[in-house]
Motif scaffolding. Structure first.
Motif, mmCIF file in Angstrom:
data_model
loop_
_atom_site.group_PDB
_atom_site.id
_atom_site.type_symbol
_atom_site.label_atom_id
_atom_site.label_comp_id
_atom_site.label_asym_id
_atom_site.label_seq_id
_atom_site.Cartn_x
_atom_site.Cartn_y
_atom_site.Cartn_z
ATOM 1 N N VAL A 2 72.892 43.973 47.794
ATOM 2 C CA VAL A 2 72.163 45.249 47.828
ATOM 3 C C VAL A 2 70.690 45.020 48.153
ATOM 4 O O VAL A 2 70.094 45.708 48.998
ATOM 5 N N ASN A 3 70.087 44.043 47.478
ATOM 6 C CA ASN A 3 68.671 43.744 47.726
ATOM 7 C C ASN A 3 68.443 43.248 49.148
ATOM 8 O O ASN A 3 67.447 43.605 49.791
ATOM 9 N N LEU A 4 69.373 42.423 49.630
ATOM 10 C CA LEU A 4 69.246 41.904 50.992
ATOM 11 C C LEU A 4 69.341 43.026 52.015
ATOM 12 O O LEU A 4 68.569 43.091 52.981
ATOM 13 N N LYS A 5 70.285 43.929 51.778
ATOM 14 C CA LYS A 5 70.445 45.069 52.686
ATOM 15 C C LYS A 5 69.220 45.982 52.620
ATOM 16 O O LYS A 5 68.721 46.443 53.652
ATOM 17 N N SER A 6 68.744 46.240 51.411
ATOM 18 C CA SER A 6 67.567 47.104 51.261
ATOM 19 C C SER A 6 66.345 46.481 51.925
ATOM 20 O O SER A 6 65.557 47.176 52.572
ATOM 21 N N GLU A 7 66.195 45.164 51.770
ATOM 22 C CA GLU A 7 65.056 44.483 52.390
ATOM 23 C C GLU A 7 65.107 44.596 53.904
ATOM 24 O O GLU A 7 64.088 44.849 54.567
ATOM 25 N N GLU A 8 66.306 44.416 54.473
ATOM 26 C CA GLU A 8 66.448 44.515 55.931
ATOM 27 C C GLU A 8 66.179 45.936 56.410
ATOM 28 O O GLU A 8 65.525 46.145 57.452
ATOM 29 N N GLU A 9 66.674 46.918 55.668
ATOM 30 C CA GLU A 9 66.432 48.308 56.043
ATOM 31 C C GLU A 9 64.940 48.643 55.970
ATOM 32 O O GLU A 9 64.396 49.313 56.860
ATOM 33 N N ILE A 10 64.280 48.168 54.906
ATOM 34 C CA ILE A 10 62.838 48.425 54.774
ATOM 35 C C ILE A 10 62.082 47.750 55.910
ATOM 36 O O ILE A 10 61.117 48.308 56.453
ATOM 37 N N ARG A 11 62.521 46.552 56.300
ATOM 38 C CA ARG A 11 61.855 45.848 57.396
ATOM 39 C C ARG A 11 61.985 46.620 58.707
ATOM 40 O O ARG A 11 61.027 46.742 59.474
ATOM 41 N N ILE A 12 63.177 47.175 58.942
ATOM 42 C CA ILE A 12 63.378 47.954 60.169
ATOM 43 C C ILE A 12 62.564 49.238 60.117
ATOM 44 O O ILE A 12 61.957 49.654 61.124
ATOM 45 N N LEU A 13 62.534 49.881 58.944
ATOM 46 C CA LEU A 13 61.735 51.100 58.812
ATOM 47 C C LEU A 13 60.248 50.814 59.014
ATOM 48 O O LEU A 13 59.529 51.621 59.622
ATOM 49 N N HIS A 14 59.794 49.645 58.536
ATOM 50 C CA HIS A 14 58.399 49.261 58.749
ATOM 51 C C HIS A 14 58.110 49.096 60.242
ATOM 52 O O HIS A 14 57.069 49.547 60.732
ATOM 53 N N SER A 15 59.032 48.456 60.944
ATOM 54 C CA SER A 15 58.825 48.268 62.382
ATOM 55 C C SER A 15 58.823 49.603 63.117
ATOM 56 O O SER A 15 58.061 49.805 64.066
ATOM 57 N N LYS A 16 59.657 50.544 62.644
ATOM 58 C CA LYS A 16 59.680 51.861 63.276
ATOM 59 C C LYS A 16 58.392 52.624 62.997
ATOM 60 O O LYS A 16 57.824 53.265 63.894
ATOM 61 N N ILE A 17 57.916 52.547 61.752
ATOM 62 C CA ILE A 17 56.653 53.222 61.415
ATOM 63 C C ILE A 17 55.489 52.596 62.184
ATOM 64 O O ILE A 17 54.604 53.305 62.680
ATOM 65 N N ASP A 18 55.493 51.249 62.269
ATOM 66 C CA ASP A 18 54.443 50.575 63.040
ATOM 67 C C ASP A 18 54.464 51.010 64.494
ATOM 68 O O ASP A 18 53.419 51.212 65.117
ATOM 69 N N HIS A 19 55.691 51.162 65.024
ATOM 70 C CA HIS A 19 55.802 51.612 66.416
ATOM 71 C C HIS A 19 55.259 53.026 66.573
ATOM 72 O O HIS A 19 54.555 53.327 67.554
ATOM 73 N N LEU A 20 55.583 53.890 65.606
ATOM 74 C CA LEU A 20 55.095 55.270 65.674
ATOM 75 C C LEU A 20 53.569 55.333 65.598
ATOM 76 O O LEU A 20 52.929 56.108 66.310
ATOM 77 N N ILE A 21 53.002 54.490 64.716
ATOM 78 C CA ILE A 21 51.550 54.529 64.518
ATOM 79 C C ILE A 21 50.811 53.846 65.660
ATOM 80 O O ILE A 21 49.815 54.361 66.177
ATOM 81 N N GLN A 22 51.292 52.671 66.065
ATOM 82 C CA GLN A 22 50.556 51.855 67.014
ATOM 83 C C GLN A 22 50.830 52.202 68.469
ATOM 84 O O GLN A 22 50.003 51.896 69.331
ATOM 85 N N GLN A 23 51.990 52.806 68.756
ATOM 86 C CA GLN A 23 52.316 53.064 70.156
ATOM 87 C C GLN A 23 52.597 54.534 70.432
ATOM 88 O O GLN A 23 52.007 55.118 71.346
#
Length: 250
Positions: A194-215
């Motif tokens: 569960v923690n591994l899955k949550s960490e991966e999901e949070i990492r992808i969400l971070h990359s999506k938010i970074d993309h929204l903010i930076q690009q």
């Protein structure tokens, strides 16, 4: 200086696309444009220099090409992030299981008995009942109630029964504890997934938010800026047309 600028505004310029004559307010020089738009124009017209002039009518096409490029790049990046999320959700290694339900379906009769004994042996009803039986046993054999005297002091038979109960109860409780440790191991492993899955999901969400903010956000601002420039160019042309019509009437 202002007089020279006024003369320059009134001077006619030739568009490098259709080679027609335009006023300065009807277009832009190549060096005034965005580098990407300038490169598109120079790709189509290799002889175009930095001081070459292009009218707003033909400049719109190149601005739209840049908008399409920015929108396509953003869509491609968002699609990549969504595909990563889809692959993550479909992985069997991240599958979360109900540990308690899985263990209950694999219980044998002996394990169920061991759990029941451990559950009852660790409760207040068992303690109170056991103390009550000992007290009644000792009372009956001490006062010879109803003529019963089957276990005189020092109550050897009672000690034997207590030893038998302890000898039988201890392995059953240990069996139940072993199952509890198995449950804890499975629960810990499940929590890890569960923690591994949550960490991966949070990492992808971070990359999506970074993309929204930076690009995405800067691209949207740039597209809005280009739209404002196009509207300003159209407004200038309309103002010039009204001015010419007014001069013709006079």
């Amino acid at each position: 200086m202002k007089k020279n600028e006024k003369v320059q505004v009134n001077d006619a310029l030739w568009c490098l696309v259709d080679h027609r004559e335009y006023d300065l307010i009807d277009g832009n020089f190549i060096h005034e444009l965005d580098p990407y738009i300038a490169s598109l124009i120079q790709k189509d017209y290799p002889k175009a220099a930095n001081n070459s002039f292009i009218c707003s009518e033909h400049l719109v096409r190149y601005r739209l090409q840049k908008m399409d490029k920015m929108i396509n790049e953003d869509s491609h990046k968002n699609r990549q992030i969504n595909e990563r999320m889809t692959r993550l959700m479909s992985k069997d290694s991240y599958r979360v299981i109900d540990v308690e339900k899985q263990l209950e379906t694999t219980l044998t009769f002996g394990q169920k008995v061991a759990d029941a004994v451990a559950r009852f042996g660790g409760s207040w009803p068992f303690v109170i009942t056991f103390i009550g039986i000992i007290i009644v046993w000792i009372f009956i054999n001490s006062v010879h109630l109803f003529g019963l005297h089957f276990d005189p002091f020092p109550f050897i038979l009672l000690n034997l029964f207590l030893s038998i109960i302890a000898a039988i109860q201890a392995p059953l409780i240990m069996m139940s504890q072993n199952r509890s440790s198995t449950y804890d191991r499975m629960e810990s492993k499940n929590d890890y997934h569960v923690n591994l899955k949550s960490e991966e999901e949070i990492r992808i969400l971070h990359s999506k938010i970074d993309h929204l903010i930076q690009q995405d956000q800067p691209n949207n601002m740039q597209i809005q800026k280009m739209q404002m420039e196009m509207l300003a160019s159209i407004n200038n042309q309309l103002t010039e047309v009204r001015k010419q019509q007014k001069d013709e009437k006079l």
